[in-house]
Design an enzyme around this catalytic site. Structure first.
Site, PDB file in Angstrom:
ATOM      1  N   ASP A  23      14.420   5.318 -11.708  1.00 52.22           N
ATOM      2  CA  ASP A  23      15.510   6.000 -11.013  1.00 52.22           C
ATOM      3  C   ASP A  23      15.998   7.173 -11.870  1.00 52.22           C
ATOM      4  O   ASP A  23      16.548   6.968 -12.946  1.00 52.22           O
ATOM      5  CB  ASP A  23      16.638   4.975 -10.784  1.00 52.22           C
ATOM      6  CG  ASP A  23      17.847   5.595 -10.121  1.00 52.22           C
ATOM      7  OD1 ASP A  23      17.727   6.732  -9.615  1.00 52.22           O
ATOM      8  OD2 ASP A  23      18.898   4.927 -10.095  1.00 52.22           O
ATOM      9  N   ASN A  25      18.289   9.545 -10.895  1.00 45.39           N
ATOM     10  CA  ASN A  25      19.637  10.079 -10.646  1.00 45.39           C
ATOM     11  C   ASN A  25      20.708   9.000 -10.520  1.00 45.39           C
ATOM     12  O   ASN A  25      21.805   9.257 -10.022  1.00 45.39           O
ATOM     13  CB  ASN A  25      19.645  10.964  -9.394  1.00 45.39           C
ATOM     14  CG  ASN A  25      19.384  10.152  -8.133  1.00 45.39           C
ATOM     15  OD1 ASN A  25      18.971   8.993  -8.223  1.00 45.39           O
ATOM     16  ND2 ASN A  25      19.640  10.729  -6.986  1.00 45.39           N
ATOM     17  N   ASP A  27      21.130   6.197  -8.669  1.00 47.22           N
ATOM     18  CA  ASP A  27      21.641   5.588  -7.427  1.00 47.22           C
ATOM     19  C   ASP A  27      20.978   4.236  -7.148  1.00 47.22           C
ATOM     20  O   ASP A  27      21.119   3.677  -6.066  1.00 47.22           O
ATOM     21  CB  ASP A  27      21.466   6.536  -6.233  1.00 47.22           C
ATOM     22  CG  ASP A  27      19.998   6.797  -5.939  1.00 47.22           C
ATOM     23  OD1 ASP A  27      19.128   6.330  -6.721  1.00 47.22           O
ATOM     24  OD2 ASP A  27      19.692   7.458  -4.918  1.00 47.22           O
ATOM     25  N   ASP A  31      12.720   7.384  -7.863  1.00 46.58           N
ATOM     26  CA  ASP A  31      12.566   8.692  -7.227  1.00 46.58           C
ATOM     27  C   ASP A  31      11.579   9.566  -7.997  1.00 46.58           C
ATOM     28  O   ASP A  31      11.045   9.165  -9.040  1.00 46.58           O
ATOM     29  CB  ASP A  31      13.931   9.392  -7.115  1.00 46.58           C
ATOM     30  CG  ASP A  31      14.696   9.337  -8.428  1.00 46.58           C
ATOM     31  OD1 ASP A  31      14.080   9.639  -9.466  1.00 46.58           O
ATOM     32  OD2 ASP A  31      15.891   8.962  -8.422  1.00 46.58           O
ATOM     33  N   ASP A 100      -0.559   8.947  -0.396  1.00 45.26           N
ATOM     34  CA  ASP A 100      -0.832   7.859   0.542  1.00 45.26           C
ATOM     35  C   ASP A 100      -0.728   8.439   1.950  1.00 45.26           C
ATOM     36  O   ASP A 100       0.291   9.039   2.293  1.00 45.26           O
ATOM     37  CB  ASP A 100       0.246   6.775   0.332  1.00 45.26           C
ATOM     38  CG  ASP A 100      -0.225   5.392   0.712  1.00 45.26           C
ATOM     39  OD1 ASP A 100      -0.862   5.268   1.776  1.00 45.26           O
ATOM     40  OD2 ASP A 100       0.052   4.437  -0.029  1.00 45.26           O
ATOM     41  N   ASP A 202      -4.050   4.607   4.564  1.00 43.29           N
ATOM     42  CA  ASP A 202      -3.465   3.318   4.930  1.00 43.29           C
ATOM     43  C   ASP A 202      -4.059   2.751   6.224  1.00 43.29           C
ATOM     44  O   ASP A 202      -4.292   3.493   7.178  1.00 43.29           O
ATOM     45  CB  ASP A 202      -1.952   3.563   5.138  1.00 43.29           C
ATOM     46  CG  ASP A 202      -1.173   2.301   5.413  1.00 43.29           C
ATOM     47  OD1 ASP A 202      -1.010   1.493   4.494  1.00 43.29           O
ATOM     48  OD2 ASP A 202      -0.726   2.118   6.574  1.00 43.29           O
ATOM     49  N   GLU A 254      -7.922   2.009   3.002  1.00 47.37           N
ATOM     50  CA  GLU A 254      -7.496   0.608   3.057  1.00 47.37           C
ATOM     51  C   GLU A 254      -8.037   0.049   4.364  1.00 47.37           C
ATOM     52  O   GLU A 254      -7.589   0.431   5.441  1.00 47.37           O
ATOM     53  CB  GLU A 254      -5.972   0.485   3.014  1.00 47.37           C
ATOM     54  CG  GLU A 254      -5.561  -0.966   2.847  1.00 47.37           C
ATOM     55  CD  GLU A 254      -4.259  -1.324   3.523  1.00 47.37           C
ATOM     56  OE1 GLU A 254      -3.693  -2.357   3.182  1.00 47.37           O
ATOM     57  OE2 GLU A 254      -3.808  -0.593   4.432  1.00 47.37           O
ATOM     58  N   HIS A 319       1.166  -3.161  -4.030  1.00 49.36           N
ATOM     59  CA  HIS A 319       2.522  -3.425  -3.540  1.00 49.36           C
ATOM     60  C   HIS A 319       2.549  -4.434  -2.394  1.00 49.36           C
ATOM     61  O   HIS A 319       3.617  -4.733  -1.873  1.00 49.36           O
ATOM     62  CB  HIS A 319       3.139  -2.104  -3.075  1.00 49.36           C
ATOM     63  CG  HIS A 319       2.378  -1.501  -1.928  1.00 49.36           C
ATOM     64  ND1 HIS A 319       1.092  -1.019  -2.063  1.00 49.36           N
ATOM     65  CD2 HIS A 319       2.690  -1.360  -0.627  1.00 49.36           C
ATOM     66  CE1 HIS A 319       0.668  -0.609  -0.889  1.00 49.36           C
ATOM     67  NE2 HIS A 319       1.608  -0.793   0.003  1.00 49.36           N
ATOM     68  N   ASP A 320       1.387  -4.932  -1.985  1.00 54.63           N
ATOM     69  CA  ASP A 320       1.326  -5.918  -0.899  1.00 54.63           C
ATOM     70  C   ASP A 320       0.938  -7.305  -1.398  1.00 54.63           C
ATOM     71  O   ASP A 320       0.767  -8.227  -0.603  1.00 54.63           O
ATOM     72  CB  ASP A 320       0.269  -5.493   0.143  1.00 54.63           C
ATOM     73  CG  ASP A 320       0.655  -4.228   0.885  1.00 54.63           C
ATOM     74  OD1 ASP A 320       1.861  -3.958   1.026  1.00 54.63           O
ATOM     75  OD2 ASP A 320      -0.262  -3.504   1.326  1.00 54.63           O
TER      76      ASP A 320
END
Ligand code: NOJ
Ligand code: CA
Length: 526
Positions: A23, A25, A27, A31, A100, A202, A254, A319-320
């Site tokens: 991160d 910034n 929040d 990012d 992606d 994807d 994929e 990430h899956d």
């Protein structure tokens, strides 16, 4: 960056899940600025390409895999200038940038869909898959969506249903429409002009829906019914020919690989489709079916099938999927040894290695206390489906925790300060509480860490063509937890041995002599 043919074979690709990486910034959400800050870390690790999960404008129903504008950056992630800065800084460090591409579907908030759903005769009416209701008013067929429930959604304005293989906010695009296809190719051309080096594409096995009777309707899931039909291959070839091949941009699809023929169809160089393929297997299936025996069999078969005319994407995490050390290794007693062993397996197999963020630190699964603590749409739907099928809340939670994609999506563990150094404020998803023990800062100071081991493997691969181009030969029994093989090139032979159990194992190998040198081992000091 200019690219020679086959340059992708030498890459080591690092996947960033931008929401969870860094991160910049404060929040609580990762990012592009944060990604740029960490490029020196990636350079030190030695990777040569970054694949970033989607950073385009998105309402985030499926964390960026539902795109509402392909030409702009998600506000939470920054601006186009931030993206360009990342690209330039990456390129300066010799790191290629892989985007992606989510082209099977868009977000329902995409301008095309917003128009398309208004009437049956507008400019975009045929950009999605619309069908009349069945005679009883219900959905046109019984297809289920990957995220649970039916794959069709009714829209009163049109008096029709649209198809969504994923969430209902992810309507499938109609690739049979030539004009829609050209508009889709324009998206790729836009990013090509921005200097992208390649793409991960994807969920691309279902472009041809085969609803004229070719899809196998005995399969309840739409994505299984119509997987890999001839039209899909035709569209992929058209896309590659018109957008990525002229500049040798890297492509990894994929896809749905059910057998060796599918693998060949997608990745044989002579067919002009993808350079490599990532096969999708649902986490619960992988958890229940994986074994060292299965790995050995598949690796051998895939090697034989593609060695003359294809290439392999190697990955154990993304990430899956659950974290690899928790799934295939031992995230307790042999955490360090098994995290390193899996790294060795990844980097010594034939093919291009994909490292998923945090894997180089041996990051592990999490168990959040309640289903409400999870963010992933798939996890929430999984839980609901289990309850519907009669499971108790306790059972449903336990299984959802195990399969949850959030296992891989907790924030990167940079140091032992609050929030693991990921953000100065509370992150969008909790940091794994083991961050005080498992974090990048500590591992960079420790020569025996998983990070340092990955760094050595990546350097070895860069310096030794045998690891990239060498022949592959299994040299272990088909049964049992040991996976051992040789890689050979021009008179040089390397042996890689992996023990997937918690017990000592013996391996007989006739080429190992007193003079055989140990290059790298996963025990302290090796
Ligand atoms: C595969 C992606 O990896 C996954 O995260 C996403 O939910 C689906 N495709 C739908 O885009
Ligand atoms: Ca942020």
């Amino acid at each position: 960056m200019r690219h020679e043919k086959d340059w992708y074979k030498e890459l080591v690709i690092y996947q960033i899940y931008p929401r969870s990486f860094m991160d910049g910034n404060g929040d609580g959400i990762g990012d592009l600025k944060g990604m740029t800050q960490k490029l020196d870390y990636l350079k030190e690790l030695g990777i040569t390409a970054v694949w970033m999960s989607p950073v385009y404008a998105s309402p985030n129903v499926d964390n960026g895999y539902d795109i509402s504008d392909y030409f702009s950056i998600m506000e939470e992630f920054g601006t186009m200038e931030d993206w360009e800065e990342f690209r330039d800084q990456a390129h300066q460090r010799g790191i290629a940038v892989i985007m992606d591409l989510v082209l099977n579907h868009s977000s329902d908030l995409h301008a095309w869909f917003q128009e398309s759903k208004k009437s049956r005769d507008n400019e975009f009416s045929d950009y999605y898959i619309w069908r009349d209701p069945a005679p009883d008013g219900g959905a046109p067929n019984k297809w289920l969506s990957v995220f649970g429930g039916g794959a069709w959604e009714y829209v009163p304005e049109r008096g029709q249903y649209y198809l969504h293989f994923f969430a209902k906010e992810q309507p499938d695009l109609n690739w049979d429409n030539k004009e829609a296809r050209e508009k889709i190719f324009d998206i790729i051309r836009f990013w090509n002009d921005k200097g992208v080096d390649g793409y991960r594409v994807d969920a691309i096995s279902y472009l041809d829906k085969g609803m004229d009777g070719r899809a196998d309707m005995s399969e309840p899931f739409g994505t299984s019914s119509c997987a890999n039909l001839e039209g899909t291959h035709r569209y992929i070839r058209e896309m590659v020919e018109k957008t990525t091949r002229p500049d040798n941009l890297m492509t990894v699809g994929e896809v749905n690989i059910r057998n060796l023929q599918d693998a060949k169809d997608y990745t044989s160089a002579s067919r002009g489709e993808f350079d490599m393929a990532i096969g999708f297997v649902p986490p619960i299936v992988e958890i229940k079916t994986w074994s060292p025996e299965r790995f050995k069999k598949e690796v051998k078969e895939q090697y034989e099938a593609l060695k003359e005319d294809g290439w392999w994407a190697r990955f154990f995490s993304n990430h899956d999927k659950p974290r690899q050390v928790s799934l295939y290794g031992d995230d307790r007693e042999y955490w360090l040894e098994s995290a390193k062993m899996l790294g060795c397996y990844l980097h010594t197999l034939p093919g291009t290695p994909f490292v998923y963020q945090g894997e180089e630190l041996g990051m592990t699964n999490i168990q959040l206390p309640s289903i409400n603590d999870y963010d992933d749409i798939d996890t929430k739907n999984y839980y609901k489906t289990m309850l519907k099928e009669g499971a108790s809340p306790k059972e449903a939670l336990a299984e959802s925790q195990m399969v949850s994609r959030d296992n891989a999506r907790t924030p990167m563990q940079w140091d032992d300060s609050e929030n693991g150094g990921f953000s100065s404020c509370r992150p969008w998803l909790p940091v794994n509480e083991n961050y005080t023990r498992i974090n990048a800062k500590q591992q960079m100071e420790d020569q025996d860490s998983v990070f340092r081991f990955y760094q050595k493997l990546i350097a070895l691969r860069k310096e030794n063509p045998v690891l990239v181009h060498g022949d592959f030969k299994l040299c272990c029994p088909e049964e049992g937890p040991v996976i051992a093989y040789t890689r050979s090139l021009e008179g040089e032979t390397w042996l890689a041995v992996h023990n997937f159990s918690g017990q000592e194992q013996k391996l007989e190998h006739d080429q190992v002599t007193e003079e055989t040198r140990v290059i790298l081992g996963n025990y302290k000091g090796q």
